[in-house]
Design a protein around this motif. Structure first.
Motif, short mmCIF file in Angstrom:
data_model
loop_
_atom_site.label_atom_id
_atom_site.label_comp_id
_atom_site.label_asym_id
_atom_site.label_seq_id
_atom_site.Cartn_x
_atom_site.Cartn_y
_atom_site.Cartn_z
N GLU A 508 81.88 -29.56 -84.00
CA GLU A 508 80.90 -29.97 -82.99
C GLU A 508 80.63 -28.77 -82.08
O GLU A 508 81.57 -28.15 -81.56
CB GLU A 508 81.44 -31.12 -82.14
N VAL A 509 79.35 -28.47 -81.87
CA VAL A 509 78.96 -27.35 -81.02
C VAL A 509 77.99 -27.88 -79.97
O VAL A 509 77.02 -28.57 -80.30
CB VAL A 509 78.27 -26.23 -81.82
N ARG A 510 78.26 -27.55 -78.71
CA ARG A 510 77.34 -27.93 -77.62
C ARG A 510 77.03 -26.70 -76.78
O ARG A 510 77.95 -26.02 -76.31
CB ARG A 510 77.96 -29.01 -76.73
N MET A 511 75.75 -26.45 -76.61
CA MET A 511 75.30 -25.42 -75.68
C MET A 511 74.83 -26.15 -74.42
O MET A 511 73.88 -26.94 -74.46
CB MET A 511 74.17 -24.59 -76.27
N LEU A 512 75.51 -25.88 -73.30
CA LEU A 512 75.25 -26.57 -72.04
C LEU A 512 74.57 -25.62 -71.06
O LEU A 512 74.98 -24.46 -70.94
CB LEU A 512 76.56 -27.08 -71.44
N PHE A 513 73.58 -26.11 -70.36
CA PHE A 513 72.83 -25.30 -69.39
C PHE A 513 72.84 -25.98 -68.03
O PHE A 513 72.63 -27.20 -67.93
CB PHE A 513 71.38 -25.12 -69.86
N ASP A 514 73.08 -25.22 -67.02
CA ASP A 514 73.03 -25.72 -65.64
C ASP A 514 71.57 -25.95 -65.28
O ASP A 514 70.88 -25.05 -64.80
CB ASP A 514 73.68 -24.70 -64.70
N SER A 663 62.80 -20.39 -67.62
CA SER A 663 63.48 -20.37 -66.32
C SER A 663 64.87 -20.97 -66.36
O SER A 663 65.75 -20.55 -65.60
CB SER A 663 62.63 -21.13 -65.29
N TRP A 664 65.10 -21.95 -67.23
CA TRP A 664 66.34 -22.71 -67.18
C TRP A 664 67.17 -22.64 -68.46
O TRP A 664 68.40 -22.69 -68.38
CB TRP A 664 66.03 -24.19 -66.87
N ILE A 665 66.54 -22.57 -69.62
CA ILE A 665 67.28 -22.54 -70.88
C ILE A 665 67.49 -21.07 -71.25
O ILE A 665 66.79 -20.49 -72.08
CB ILE A 665 66.52 -23.31 -71.98
N ARG A 666 68.49 -20.49 -70.63
CA ARG A 666 68.72 -19.05 -70.74
C ARG A 666 70.21 -18.78 -70.73
O ARG A 666 71.00 -19.58 -70.21
CB ARG A 666 68.00 -18.31 -69.62
N PRO A 667 70.65 -17.64 -71.29
CA PRO A 667 72.09 -17.43 -71.52
C PRO A 667 72.93 -17.39 -70.26
O PRO A 667 74.09 -17.83 -70.28
CB PRO A 667 72.13 -16.09 -72.26
N GLU A 668 72.41 -16.86 -69.14
CA GLU A 668 73.25 -16.79 -67.95
C GLU A 668 73.52 -18.16 -67.34
O GLU A 668 74.38 -18.31 -66.47
CB GLU A 668 72.65 -15.85 -66.90
N ARG A 669 72.80 -19.21 -67.76
CA ARG A 669 73.06 -20.58 -67.31
C ARG A 669 73.86 -21.36 -68.35
O ARG A 669 74.09 -22.55 -68.17
CB ARG A 669 71.74 -21.31 -67.06
N ALA A 670 74.30 -20.71 -69.44
CA ALA A 670 74.83 -21.43 -70.59
C ALA A 670 76.33 -21.34 -70.70
O ALA A 670 76.97 -20.36 -70.29
CB ALA A 670 74.17 -20.90 -71.87
N THR A 671 76.90 -22.38 -71.30
CA THR A 671 78.30 -22.42 -71.74
C THR A 671 78.33 -23.08 -73.11
O THR A 671 77.65 -24.09 -73.34
CB THR A 671 79.17 -23.23 -70.77
#
Length: 927
Positions: A508-514, A663-671
């Motif tokens: 299971e892989v989840r990419m989470l964005f703030d 603006s929001w779906i970008r690597p520095e907001r991701a885990t």
């Protein structure tokens, strides 16, 4: 009085409705054999006093049927005064002022047949067939008890018939399954609904009925203007009419009778009960509330019920009785009623059989029928059988199924003596598609299931080795034992959390964005959710259908979505296929195309979903509450559904979705959260190859505004009108501190005790003790900033204000005058801790737990530490927290219901300022 499941004519006439024929593209199945048409010629008249008279001439035999219907039944009663309609059926056979004796005597003396009277929820009728020469005798007797009854109703007669009725009630209750119908009536309709009590009434109400009560009831409902008289048989119309005028014309009319025309009261959710009775076999009843008998839907549902459960060729019989042999008898049909009918399935379980298997088979057969509709040959067979039965009944002039009964029922419930033809039209022209659609519309999740169990099934046997004197003591709770979390960072700064589990070859892989719905603060409402929904609708190199086909080929699943604080893309893949599946995930995240044609297709569905949210009281409440709690300038002032508004979605452009993505779906907001059958050494290169070089050459969006919001100084009440609603949705909300600013274990325990569990105080009060709600609860939605603490109760309309008072009373007492007990806390502790292993069983569940840790900035081991925190709680800690956090006198209330019925009582509570809102949350003036 006990409803039958509509064997022939009763079913047929249930559809005497004032409707127009529907058009359909589905072909109409031809009947299996040619069926002749049916016409019952009649002439109708209305006397000056309001008595409706219908006369049909049939000279095949020297007999005449008289059928007198009063449009009054148990639904016209009121709580506390039930059973009057049925009691009067008895009293009106007991003598009138000018013939103070049993009415059966003179009629039996002239050779009357089919002589009887019946009462149901909607009407009372008296009928009989006599030789033609006895017509005057019948009319004299009927007119005497219509116009000259009160002088003959004495206290002695009332007491006598009251005891007769009470014994009839006892006799019915003493029969196998004899208590079922009272249970169904009470369980399937809300308190106060005129079908929520039985026609025979309650013992207490019968006992309390006074002579004045009985006289008042008669004066109100038994006048000529509330009656229909049908004469059918060997008569001359003009002569018969003259005799009617002679006997009935001088009777004064009663007061005008006003009545409801519809109150279907469909159940909002499944409801289940069990009853132990002195019966030999289990029996299962399933009941849905459907439209009244004056509707086309009821007629079509009646046909559908015949396909399902009438006769040996029905689906239920073939499956349960003939093939599987798990039931001894089955049935399906409708109980036709004026305000709203009921669709009922029953099955009696084979002795020693498995009730669960029978119920599952019932559900399967119904689901299959609703999914595919009836076959043409099935419908043709039913059409032929029912039509033939109708004609067979109409050969007679008397009785319920004879011509006089058909004409009377049609006149009273269909508005015209020939309303039966509208049913025959449905019978002739309904298509399989018509029946499938009406079944899907009404036979939904709002079903009441009653399982009647034999007493013997609960009796302990002498050789039972199990000690059933007390419940077993649970063993030591297991540890949570989450997998160890490994961390790393990709070249572009994306943090990776891996929990390795090798039970199955799945990852299971989840990419989470703030981001989340809160990010809509800098965009149109609904932009976050729409952006995520559009990600898998096509990329620069893959269209939507090709992408879906490629995932299917790999056996992978990919989804995208959002909550209040996060946007996420989730992937589930078999370990060997993970590299190829990650290629697709990367493409979706980094190269979404937001195709204009796909956006155009999605918008109408999205708008329809918003419209549905606004028509559903629960979802409407959760759309309106957040801006009231947080204020319009807060990032959480969004509908908790995240769907936006009609205006925002209609105006949303492809360019705005692209801008939100940049603006929001970008690597520095991701885990990245990964759980499953892979080690870090294998995983990291895969992730670097797909995501490590991902950068976005565009400015990031400004931070979300998550300012601390002050608690209002006084309560506020907001009302939203739902005319005709039979239930009110009540929410009471306030804000509590964010995670980290409060003892989380204590907060969760406090909520579990107050309203988070089934046995919590709020539910026990409103559901179990009061019976005003199907369920009542409290909950604390997880958010990264201040969180709402919400009291929630969908309650019956007439108890709206009472329920609010009870919710307030519980909130004021909790932790104070009614402190938490040790037993309560023990139950809460077990609920909070013992469920954790089961809720973290799969890789997907563990990924969800780790995603929560990311969302709230928690240590990945937080949930394991949570167990010891909960176990360390004591009652004084919960009491102190409750007194600190729960502020009932500063709460914000949202109430959605029929304001014509509930607003005065809610305002009279004087909780604080009261305002009306529309479905968009805008303040509107109160009338």
């Amino acid at each position: 009085m006990r409803p039958l499941l509509l064997p022939l004519l009763v079913a047929a006439l249930s559809g005497c409705a004032a409707f127009t024929a529907q058009t359909t593209d589905s072909p109409r199945p031809s009947p299996a054999v040619e069926i002749p048409s049916l016409d019952i010629p009649y002439q109708a008249f209305t006397l000056d006093n309001g008595l409706r008279v219908v006369i049909h001439e049939d000279h095949k035999a020297p007999i005449v049927a008289v059928n007198l219907w009063y449009h009054v039944g148990s639904k016209d009663e009121t709580p506390g005064k039930t059973g009057f309609a049925h009691l009067f059926e008895h009293l009106m056979f007991n003598g009138s002022e000018h013939y103070d004796d049993e009415f059966f005597r003179p009629l039996e003396n002239v050779g009357a047949t089919g002589l009887n009277g019946t009462t149901n929820v909607d009407r009372t009728n008296y009928y009989g067939t006599v030789p033609s020469g006895a017509l005057d005798l019948v009319l004299w007797l009927e007119s005497d008890r219509m116009g000259h009854l009160l002088g003959a109703i004495t206290q002695d007669k009332l007491d006598e018939q009251r005891e007769v009725v009470k014994n009839e009630k006892r006799q019915r209750a003493n029969q196998p399954y004899g208590q079922v119908w009272e249970r169904i009536a009470a369980a399937t309709y809300p308190q106060g609904h005129p079908y929520s009590w039985s026609t025979i009434g309650s013992m207490a109400d019968l006992e309390a009925a006074s002579l004045d009560d009985v006289h008042a009831w008669f004066r109100r409902y038994y006048g000529p203007n509330n009656a229909t008289l049908v004469i059918a048989g060997d008569v001359d119309t003009e002569q018969a009419l003259a005799r009617v005028r002679h006997y009935f014309g001088g009777i004064e009319p009663g007061p005008a009778v006003s009545r409801r025309t519809q109150w279907i009261a469909p159940m909002q959710a499944p409801k289940r009960e069990r009853m132990v009775d002195d019966v030999p076999q289990h029996r299962i009843y399933k009941v849905w509330n459907i439209p009244g008998l004056d509707t086309r839907a009821a007629s079509e549902l009646n046909l559908l019920s015949d396909v399902l459960g009438s006769g040996k060729n029905s689906r239920l019989y073939q499956r349960l009785v003939y093939e599987d042999q798990i039931a001894t008898d089955v049935s399906a049909g409708i109980w036709p009623k004026e305000l709203g009918s009921q669709f009922i399935m029953t099955a009696t379980v084979q002795p020693g059989g498995d009730p669960a298997a029978v119920e599952a088979a019932m559900t399967e057969e119904l689901s299959r029928l609703l999914a595919d509709g009836p076959r043409s040959d099935e419908l043709s067979r039913v059409r032929t059988r029912v039509t033939a039965g109708f004609i067979r009944g109409a050969e007679r002039v008397g009785g319920s199924s004879g011509k006089s009964g058909i004409l009377a029922r049609s006149a009273v419930f269909g508005g015209s003596p020939d309303a039966y033809k509208r049913y025959l039209d449905v019978l002739e022209n309904a298509t399989p598609q018509d029946l499938r659609e009406v079944g899907q519309q009404w036979l939904d999740a709002g079903v009441y299931t009653l399982v009647v169990e034999p007493k013997a099934s609960l009796a302990a046997t002498t050789d039972d080795p199990v000690d059933r004197s007390q419940l077993p003591t649970p063993g030591t709770p297991p540890d949570l034992r989450l997998p160890t979390v490994q961390t790393t960072t990709l070249a572009n700064g994306i943090e990776v959390l891996l929990a390795q589990r090798s039970a199955v070859p799945l990852v299971e892989v989840r990419m989470l964005f703030d981001a989340g719905y809160a990010a809509d603060q800098s965009a149109r409402p609904g932009t976050a959710s729409m952006t995520m929904a559009m990600l898998d609708e096509g990329t620069a190199t893959r269209d939507a259908l090709g992408l879906s086909a490629e995932l299917d080929r790999l056996g992978a699943r990919l989804s995208a979505g959002a909550n209040l604080d996060q946007c996420r893309v989730s992937l589930s893949a078999l370990t060997p296929q993970l590299p190829a599946a990650l290629d697709i995930m990367s493409d979706v995240l980094r190269n979404p195309a937001f195709p204009p044609d796909e956006l155009a297709r999605m918008k109408p569905r999205w708008l329809a979903s918003i419209a549905q949210e606004k028509t559903r009281p629960n979802s409407l409440a959760f759309r309106l509450l957040p801006p009231l709690l947080y204020g319009q300038d807060h990032a959480y002032a969004q509908p908790l559904t995240g769907s936006g508004t009609e205006a925002s979605i209609a105006a949303l452009t492809r360019e705005e979705l692209q801008q939100f993505h940049r603006s929001w779906i970008r690597p520095e907001r991701a885990t990245l959260v990964v759980v499953g059958d892979i080690d870090m050494a294998t995983l990291k290169p895969m992730l670097e190859r797909r995501f490590g070089d991902w950068t976005v050459d565009a400015p990031a969006a400004p931070p979300k505004t998550l300012n601390t919001v002050a608690t209002p100084q006084h309560p506020r009440v907001f009302l939203i009108d739902r005319p005709g609603a039979e239930q009110s949705v009540v929410l009471g909300g306030q804000l509590v501190p964010r995670r980290g600013d409060i003892d989380e274990a204590a907060l969760r325990a406090m909520n579990a005790l107050f309203g988070g569990n089934f046995t919590a105080r709020l539910n026990m009060n409103l559901r179990e003790d009061k019976g005003w709600a199907y369920g009542a609860s409290s909950f604390v939605p997880d958010t990264a900033a201040q969180r709402p603490f919400i009291l929630f109760a969908p309650v019956q309309t007439d108890r709206t204000a009472d329920a609010m008072l009870e919710m307030l009373r519980e909130a004021r007492a909790f932790g104070g005058s009614a402190p938490v007990t040790s037993d309560e806390l023990s139950v809460a502790k077990n609920g909070l801790t013992l469920e954790l292993p089961g809720s973290n069983e799969t890789s997907r569940q563990v990924a969800g737990t780790l995603s929560e840790s990311v969302r709230f900035g928690l240590d990945p081991r937080w949930y394991e530490q949570f167990v010891s925190r909960v176990q360390a709680l004591d009652t004084s800690t919960i009491d102190r927290l409750a007194r600190r956090l729960i502020t009932p006198d500063r709460m914000t209330w949202v109430v959605i219901g029929d304001l014509a019925r509930i607003e005065p009582e809610v305002r009279a509570l004087n909780l604080g300022p009261v305002q009306r809102l529309d479905a968009d949350g805008k303040v509107i003036a109160s009338p």
